[in-house]
Design a protein around this motif. Structure first.
Motif, short mmCIF file in Angstrom:
data_model
loop_
_atom_site.label_atom_id
_atom_site.label_comp_id
_atom_site.label_asym_id
_atom_site.label_seq_id
_atom_site.Cartn_x
_atom_site.Cartn_y
_atom_site.Cartn_z
N CYS A 180 35.91 -125.13 71.29
CA CYS A 180 35.18 -123.86 71.18
C CYS A 180 36.09 -122.67 71.45
CB CYS A 180 34.00 -123.83 72.16
SG CYS A 180 32.65 -124.95 71.75
N LEU A 181 37.08 -122.87 72.31
CA LEU A 181 37.97 -121.76 72.69
C LEU A 181 38.61 -121.08 71.48
CD1 LEU A 181 39.26 -120.12 74.94
CD2 LEU A 181 41.01 -121.90 75.17
N PRO A 182 39.14 -121.81 70.49
CA PRO A 182 39.70 -121.10 69.32
C PRO A 182 38.67 -120.26 68.57
CG PRO A 182 40.46 -123.38 69.38
CD PRO A 182 39.38 -123.26 70.40
N ASP A 183 37.40 -120.67 68.60
CA ASP A 183 36.36 -119.89 67.93
C ASP A 183 36.06 -118.60 68.68
OD1 ASP A 183 35.64 -121.63 65.63
OD2 ASP A 183 35.13 -123.05 67.21
N PHE A 184 36.14 -118.65 70.01
CA PHE A 184 36.03 -117.41 70.79
C PHE A 184 37.20 -116.48 70.47
CE2 PHE A 184 33.38 -119.89 73.88
CZ PHE A 184 32.31 -119.01 73.98
N MET A 185 38.38 -117.05 70.44
CA MET A 185 39.59 -116.23 70.27
C MET A 185 39.73 -115.68 68.87
SD MET A 185 42.16 -118.71 72.45
CE MET A 185 43.64 -117.78 72.08
N ARG A 186 39.14 -116.35 67.88
CA ARG A 186 39.33 -115.97 66.48
C ARG A 186 38.88 -114.53 66.20
NH1 ARG A 186 37.61 -120.35 64.61
NH2 ARG A 186 39.69 -121.22 64.33
N HIS A 187 37.78 -114.10 66.83
CA HIS A 187 37.29 -112.76 66.56
C HIS A 187 37.55 -111.78 67.70
CE1 HIS A 187 33.80 -115.18 68.13
NE2 HIS A 187 33.84 -114.21 69.03
N PHE A 237 44.29 -117.85 76.52
CA PHE A 237 42.83 -117.88 76.56
C PHE A 237 42.17 -116.74 75.79
CE2 PHE A 237 43.86 -120.60 80.14
CZ PHE A 237 42.89 -121.59 80.05
N HIS A 238 42.95 -115.79 75.30
CA HIS A 238 42.35 -114.62 74.65
C HIS A 238 43.03 -114.32 73.32
CE1 HIS A 238 39.69 -113.62 77.94
NE2 HIS A 238 40.68 -113.88 78.76
N GLY A 239 42.25 -113.69 72.45
CA GLY A 239 42.76 -113.31 71.15
C GLY A 239 42.98 -111.81 71.04
N HIS A 240 43.70 -111.40 70.01
CA HIS A 240 43.96 -109.98 69.79
C HIS A 240 43.97 -109.71 68.30
CE1 HIS A 240 46.24 -106.11 69.82
NE2 HIS A 240 45.49 -105.93 70.90
N GLY A 241 43.41 -108.56 67.93
CA GLY A 241 43.38 -108.19 66.52
C GLY A 241 42.11 -108.58 65.80
N GLY A 242 41.20 -109.29 66.49
CA GLY A 242 39.92 -109.63 65.88
C GLY A 242 38.95 -108.47 65.91
N GLU A 243 37.75 -108.73 65.48
CA GLU A 243 36.76 -107.65 65.35
C GLU A 243 36.03 -107.32 66.66
OE1 GLU A 243 36.69 -110.12 61.48
OE2 GLU A 243 36.71 -110.52 63.65
N TRP A 244 36.01 -108.26 67.61
CA TRP A 244 35.15 -108.13 68.79
C TRP A 244 35.94 -107.56 69.96
CZ3 TRP A 244 30.51 -107.08 69.19
CH2 TRP A 244 29.69 -107.43 70.26
#
Length: 551
Positions: A123-130, A149-156
């Motif tokens: 599930c973590l990649p799906d959180f990070m994707r946006h 644990f975190h993404g950057h550049g997504g919409e959220w």
């Protein structure tokens, strides 16, 4: 009735999940998507100013204005039950808190459904994707752990809050003295600790899913948006092996009843109240309920509308001395003017506040293996939502049981889409939930009794320090408890041999072709925290499955 058009996908509800799905599915230029929202555009100005949730909740312009059935556990009280009715849905009126929950929540879903796609690590990649996390901005303070644990550049967008309150800082230190550790990230799979919440804002403005996912997608030729249009019924034809197939929807739109059809799937994203209501009105649900209202049965699914779970917050209020709180700051016109001017010039201060600023996750008793309580601490107090602030300085330490064992229901009250359903959360219905409520109030007392908070000479206004027994505290919890707006579970996913499962692990409605549910209703058990961002994660998974038409 006229058939307006045929689309590849029809999405019912332009809320948290619906906006993301519309974005992802319409990214394929060869796909036609219809997104339907009962509410209007998110143009109400109070949607976008963070403190404006006060004026959006229980406002028919932005909220369905539901009420719960009187609850025995709440000593016969009925509560307002806000659900977003505008583009962005609940993300347009909620608390803006970015919270994923605990890894064990998702591992339990995987065990419950028999599908490892729901495990935390998947599930973590799906959180990070946006995700677009502020710590990973250029010049941000994110380290390797944050990048894991975190993404950057997504919409959220996720940002730190643009305010601090000394009285909340001292409450946090008191929590540490009471045995709750500090944390700098609630979202790595274990949210134990105390810190200020991170929020879904951009530059001091609310960041809802309509801005994040729908604005860009609206420009695509393949996406059609019908707002101010309410789906009345699902339509069905013959599917494979004699199973019913959902073919489309009937919609009240611009004074007419029209029908739209879907080649591939109809996807319900109307939320844990709206989706089971629409299924029941369309002939999918408990056989006895359908018969009671004279609705022809399409497919009997006894779990539709059952298994309702929600977080009940118990609002303990403490009068304080020598502290600046919003009660005193907003008591004069001069104070109100200063608040408004700070927001106008800096997009900071009380008008940029999420409903709760400081958070903590703790155990209600030492034998608990995981944090089972969440605190939402606020530098203000009032008798009830929508009422004036108290005329004395005070804080509110709201605490909720993250894993309630009480279960409720959402059931139609009439064969009429305009009639609100009966919502019965059954709060504090079990002995365990009553015990956790009493223990949580005792923990709150232990926190405010610590040396770090002693300077404020805290005085317990609610529920009242003279109440001590389990019985008294559980009863008082019922008197002061309110929903924290996290209904889930009413269209729960599960294994094929689970008679109460409404959808399978890939969110397909059991026994019906061409129909899925993608919203918080599919959670078999509630997440250990706020539910908005987990709903986005669910939608991210569903988008991938829908794009792969073999799933």
């Amino acid at each position: 009735m006229s058939v307006v058009a045929t689309f590849d996908y029809i999405i019912v509800g332009a809320g948290t999940a619906g906006c993301l799905l519309a974005n992802r599915l319409s990214a394929d230029p060869g796909v036609r998507v219809l997104l339907i929202e009962a509410g209007g555009r998110d143009r109400h100005p109070w949607i976008h100013i963070p403190v404006g949730y006060l004026y959006c909740i229980d406002n028919p312009r932005t909220d369905w204005c539901f009420r719960t059935e009187p609850a025995p556990g709440l000593n016969g009280r009925s509560l307002i039950y806000p659900r977003g009715r505008t583009l962005g849905g609940c993300s347009s009126i909620n608390g803006m808190i970015y919270m994923r929950g605990q890894a064990r929540d998702y591992d339990h879903w995987a065990e419950h459904t028999g599908d490892d796609a729901w495990r935390w690590e998947r599930c973590l990649p799906d959180f990070m994707r946006h995700e677009d996390h502020y710590r990973l901005d250029p010049g941000g303070d994110g380290d390797a752990a944050h990048r894991d644990f975190h993404g950057h550049g997504g919409e959220w967008r996720v940002e730190r809050q643009r305010l601090k309150w000394p009285v909340l800082d001292d409450f946090a230190e008191a929590a540490v003295q009471a045995g709750i550790p500090r944390t700098d990230d609630f979202n790595r799979g274990c949210n134990a600790g105390v810190d200020y919440f991170e929020v879904n804002q951009r530059g001091g403005w609310r960041w809802n899913t309509a801005k994040a996912f729908l604005r860009e997608a609206e420009a695509r030729d393949g996406l059609t948006l019908w707002h101010s249009s309410q789906v009345q019924r699902l339509t069905f034809g013959a599917g494979q092996g004699g199973r019913p197939r959902c073919e489309g929807v009937r919609v009240a739109r611009q004074g007419e009843l029209v029908e739209a059809r879907a080649r591939h799937s109809v996807v319900l994203c109307a939320g844990a109240v709206g989706s089971p209501q629409l299924l029941q009105l369309s002939g999918i649900g408990p056989a006895g309920l359908l018969a009671e209202h004279g609705i022809p049965r399409i497919h009997a699914l006894p779990g539709v509308g059952e298994n309702l779970q929600d977080h009940l917050q118990i609002r303990a209020v403490y009068r304080v001395t020598g502290a600046s709180t919003l009660n005193t700051l907003a008591a004069s016109w001069g104070g109100k003017a200063r608040i408004g001017l700070e927001y106008l010039l800096k997009r900071s201060g009380p008008m940029s506040m999420a409903p709760s600023q400081l958070g903590a996750f703790a155990r209600s008793s030492p034998e608990r293996p995981h944090p089972n309580l969440q605190y939402h601490v606020q530098p203000l107090s009032l008798e009830a939502f929508g009422q004036p602030l108290h005329d004395f300085p005070a804080i509110t330490a709201s605490v909720c049981n993250l894993n309630p064992t009480s279960r409720g229901s959402v059931r139609i009250a009439a064969d009429n889409p305009a009639t609100a359903p009966r919502i019965a959360p059954n709060y504090l219905d079990t002995e365990e939930d009553r015990r956790v409520a009493a223990d949580s109030l005792r923990l709150t007392r232990r926190i405010v009794a610590q040396l770090a908070f002693a300077r404020y000479a805290p005085e317990e206004v609610k529920p009242g320090a003279h109440y001590r027994s389990d019985e008294d505290l559980a009863r008082l919890a019922g008197e002061i408890g309110t929903t924290i707006f996290h209904p889930v579970g009413t269209t729960a996913m599960g294994r094929d041999d689970d008679p109460m499962a409404v959808v399978d692990s890939r969110l397909r409605v059991r026994g019906v072709d061409g129909l899925r549910v993608v919203d918080a209703g599919v959670m078999p058990t509630i997440t250990s925290g706020n539910t908005n961002s987990p709903t986005l994660m669910i939608a991210e998974k569903a988008a991938a499955w829908l794009r792969d038409k073999t799933l």
